[in-house]
Write an enzyme that holds these catalytic residues in place. Structure first.
Site, PDB file in Angstrom:
ATOM      1  N   ARG A   1      -7.340   0.174   9.990  1.00 36.00           N
ATOM      2  CA  ARG A   1      -6.891   0.868  11.202  1.00 36.00           C
ATOM      3  C   ARG A   1      -7.347   0.105  12.444  1.00 36.00           C
ATOM      4  O   ARG A   1      -6.619   0.007  13.436  1.00 36.00           O
ATOM      5  CB  ARG A   1      -7.455   2.292  11.195  1.00 36.00           C
ATOM      6  CG  ARG A   1      -6.902   3.204  12.257  1.00 36.00           C
ATOM      7  CD  ARG A   1      -7.242   4.649  11.927  1.00 36.00           C
ATOM      8  NE  ARG A   1      -6.310   5.208  10.968  1.00 36.00           N
ATOM      9  CZ  ARG A   1      -6.569   6.272  10.195  1.00 36.00           C
ATOM     10  NH1 ARG A   1      -7.740   6.850  10.246  1.00 36.00           N
ATOM     11  NH2 ARG A   1      -5.650   6.721   9.366  1.00 36.00           N
TER      12      ARG A   1
ATOM     13  N   GLU B   1      -0.204   4.063   9.845  1.00 39.26           N
ATOM     14  CA  GLU B   1      -1.646   4.161   9.579  1.00 39.26           C
ATOM     15  C   GLU B   1      -2.310   5.228  10.454  1.00 39.26           C
ATOM     16  O   GLU B   1      -3.444   5.070  10.918  1.00 39.26           O
ATOM     17  CB  GLU B   1      -2.325   2.806   9.724  1.00 39.26           C
ATOM     18  CG  GLU B   1      -1.946   1.850   8.607  1.00 39.26           C
ATOM     19  CD  GLU B   1      -2.771   0.592   8.573  1.00 39.26           C
ATOM     20  OE1 GLU B   1      -3.990   0.679   8.787  1.00 39.26           O
ATOM     21  OE2 GLU B   1      -2.187  -0.473   8.327  1.00 39.26           O
TER      22      GLU B   1
ATOM     23  N   GLY C   1      12.945  -7.614  34.990  1.00 40.66           N
ATOM     24  CA  GLY C   1      14.231  -7.128  35.455  1.00 40.66           C
ATOM     25  C   GLY C   1      15.236  -7.061  34.315  1.00 40.66           C
ATOM     26  O   GLY C   1      14.910  -6.693  33.184  1.00 40.66           O
TER      27      GLY C   1
ATOM     28  N   SER D   1       1.618  12.032   7.295  1.00 37.26           N
ATOM     29  CA  SER D   1       0.227  11.715   7.591  1.00 37.26           C
ATOM     30  C   SER D   1      -0.756  12.650   6.892  1.00 37.26           C
ATOM     31  O   SER D   1      -1.966  12.380   6.881  1.00 37.26           O
ATOM     32  CB  SER D   1      -0.016  11.787   9.111  1.00 37.26           C
ATOM     33  OG  SER D   1       0.724  10.789   9.787  1.00 37.26           O
TER      34      SER D   1
ATOM     35  N   GLN E   1       2.295  -7.327  46.802  1.00 37.47           N
ATOM     36  CA  GLN E   1       1.126  -6.529  46.426  1.00 37.47           C
ATOM     37  C   GLN E   1       1.440  -5.527  45.313  1.00 37.47           C
ATOM     38  O   GLN E   1       0.590  -5.263  44.457  1.00 37.47           O
ATOM     39  CB  GLN E   1       0.581  -5.802  47.656  1.00 37.47           C
ATOM     40  CG  GLN E   1      -0.153  -6.715  48.628  1.00 37.47           C
ATOM     41  CD  GLN E   1      -0.831  -5.943  49.744  1.00 37.47           C
ATOM     42  OE1 GLN E   1      -0.359  -4.890  50.153  1.00 37.47           O
ATOM     43  NE2 GLN E   1      -1.939  -6.474  50.233  1.00 37.47           N
TER      44      GLN E   1
ATOM     45  N   PHE F   1       0.872  -1.179   0.000  1.00 38.47           N
ATOM     46  CA  PHE F   1       0.000   0.000   0.000  1.00 38.47           C
ATOM     47  C   PHE F   1       0.905   1.223   0.000  1.00 38.47           C
ATOM     48  O   PHE F   1       1.571   1.502   0.999  1.00 38.47           O
ATOM     49  CB  PHE F   1      -0.869  -0.047   1.256  1.00 38.47           C
ATOM     50  CG  PHE F   1      -1.934   1.009   1.373  1.00 38.47           C
ATOM     51  CD1 PHE F   1      -3.106   0.914   0.645  1.00 38.47           C
ATOM     52  CD2 PHE F   1      -1.794   2.070   2.259  1.00 38.47           C
ATOM     53  CE1 PHE F   1      -4.119   1.859   0.788  1.00 38.47           C
ATOM     54  CE2 PHE F   1      -2.785   3.012   2.405  1.00 38.47           C
ATOM     55  CZ  PHE F   1      -3.960   2.915   1.665  1.00 38.47           C
ATOM     56  N   ALA F   2       0.975   1.936  -1.115  1.00 39.71           N
ATOM     57  CA  ALA F   2       1.924   3.041  -1.270  1.00 39.71           C
ATOM     58  C   ALA F   2       1.198   4.377  -1.172  1.00 39.71           C
ATOM     59  O   ALA F   2       0.701   4.909  -2.170  1.00 39.71           O
ATOM     60  CB  ALA F   2       2.661   2.922  -2.600  1.00 39.71           C
TER      61      ALA F   2
ATOM     62  N   GLU G   1       4.362   9.852   1.689  1.00 32.91           N
ATOM     63  CA  GLU G   1       5.406  10.523   0.914  1.00 32.91           C
ATOM     64  C   GLU G   1       6.389  11.230   1.846  1.00 32.91           C
ATOM     65  O   GLU G   1       6.055  11.526   3.000  1.00 32.91           O
ATOM     66  CB  GLU G   1       4.776  11.529  -0.050  1.00 32.91           C
ATOM     67  CG  GLU G   1       3.896  10.858  -1.083  1.00 32.91           C
ATOM     68  CD  GLU G   1       3.327  11.838  -2.096  1.00 32.91           C
ATOM     69  OE1 GLU G   1       3.712  13.029  -2.085  1.00 32.91           O
ATOM     70  OE2 GLU G   1       2.477  11.399  -2.902  1.00 32.91           O
TER      71      GLU G   1
END
Length: 383
Positions: free
Chosen positions: A244, A365, A341, A135, A280, A126-127, A130
């Site tokens: 999405r 996306e 850890g 976005s 706890q 999916f191109a 740019e």
């Protein structure tokens, strides 16, 4: 064993549950996936997913009575992501890469490519993004010029998943019918088209096939146009509306795996003669992780259920699911690293891999900040 109680939620049907359980068993037999040669791994995964029938939901059959089942897509991505991020990636890109063809392509385009992508014999991409617009899709500067019997493409695309290994690209370029979003169109571009060049392979913290593509006078037949001229933005947003939500599902799969790893750690690791789980403070962390996972799952499957139930657009719901699930998965995985850890940051540990894999989902996306803008606009528009 991972929590499967959510498969009995009212959002899902018995068929969805059966699909998820069968895929979980299948994915458990994948063995160790080599993340050092991602090109080879992704090619092999696409081929295996296709040969065993798991890619069928990714290439929507427009002739089917219910051609789109987002819940199946989400369950598939969540399950695969819980096992391995590259397995999820291989599945997801087959759907995203051909989503425009599935939803808007001509019968000839669909007949040429969908049988190949849904069986794993061709890899899709999916191109859209740019170098300058990111976005801001409406400000795309790549051009597609009408040259009589052909379209001529000039410009660049970047951060293209499967770039360099794809057999076919769905590409968006400016045809100029109107300024901004209404001047974009969508095209199907075979990877071997003269003038299409892989300008750069991009390396990221969680290896995936990514590339910057250059198009220099690429000539396409008029039949390469998907939909009508000027419909590219609407096509892209319709595809993203579906996928999405599945990004959120993948993040959920990562989070579930992190929670499983954390539970295994704290119930077996001894501190002063007792399991970590007896503390706890540790119990509080596990409770918060479980809460984040379930809250994300509710948003993911609400959005998917809404789309499957006939909602024409689920922009707000998908944005909420994507924003919350990816951000909360980051917190769950960070907590799992902390509970491990020093082992949590040791290369090769599951939680270390998850820590690297989750970060990109908050960007691609539509970055988290973009999702907030979408949610705000949708909410204000309905007030």
């Amino acid at each position: 064993m991972a929590d499967r109680s959510f498969l009995d939620w009212p959002f899902l049907t018995p068929d969805h549950k059966a699909h998820a359980l069968a895929l979980d068993d299948w994915a458990g037999g994948l063995g160790t996936i080599d993340h050092h040669d991602t090109d080879a791994a992704c090619r092999a995964l696409v081929a295996k997913l296709g040969a065993d029938g798991w890619l069928m939901p990714s290439a929507i059959d427009p002739r089917a009575p219910a051609p789109l089942d987002v819940r199946t897509l989400c369950l598939t991505r969540e399950t695969l992501a819980r096992h391995d991020g590259l397995a999820d990636f291989a599945f997801a890109m087959q759907g995203l890469g051909t989503g425009a063809l599935s939803l808007f392509g001509t019968p000839a385009q669909q007949a040429e490519w969908l049988p190949l992508t849904r069986t794993g014999r061709a890899i899709s991409a999916f191109a859209l993004t740019e170098p300058q617009s990111g976005s801001d899709v409406a400000n795309s500067t790549m051009t597609a010029r009408d040259d009589g019997d052909a379209w001529v493409l000039d410009g660049e695309k970047t951060w293209i998943s499967n770039g360099g290994i794809a057999d076919v690209y769905t590409l968006f370029a400016r045809t100029g019918e109107e300024p901004g979003a209404r001047g974009l169109s969508a095209f199907v571009v075979p990877a071997d088209t003269p003038g299409l060049e892989v300008a750069e392979r991009l390396e990221v913290i969680a290896p995936h096939p990514l590339a910057r593509l250059r198009f220099g006078g690429v000539r396409l037949p008029k039949s390469a146009l998907i939909g009508a001229p000027g419909q590219g933005f609407r096509i892209a947003m319709s595809v993203l509306d579906v996928f999405r939500t599945t990004v959120a599902a993948a993040a959920l799969g990562f989070a579930r795996r992190a929670l499983d790893e954390a539970i295994a750690r704290v119930t077996t690791r001894q501190v002063q003669g007792a399991p970590l789980a007896d503390l706890q403070l540790v119990q509080g962390q596990i409770a918060e992780m479980a809460l984040r996972v379930d809250a994300a799952a509710l948003l993911v499957y609400r959005a998917a259920w809404a789309k499957d139930s006939g909602a024409p657009r689920v922009t707000r719901e998908a944005a909420m699911a994507k924003l919350f699930a990816t951000d909360e998965a980051q917190k769950v995985i960070d907590a799992a690293v902390q509970l491990h850890g020093g082992d949590g940051v040791r290369v090769g540990e599951t939680v270390e891999r998850l820590y690297r894999e989750i970060r990109a989902l908050r960007i691609y996306e539509g970055a988290s900040d973009v999702q907030k803008v979408i949610i705000a606009r949708q909410t204000l528009a309905s007030a």
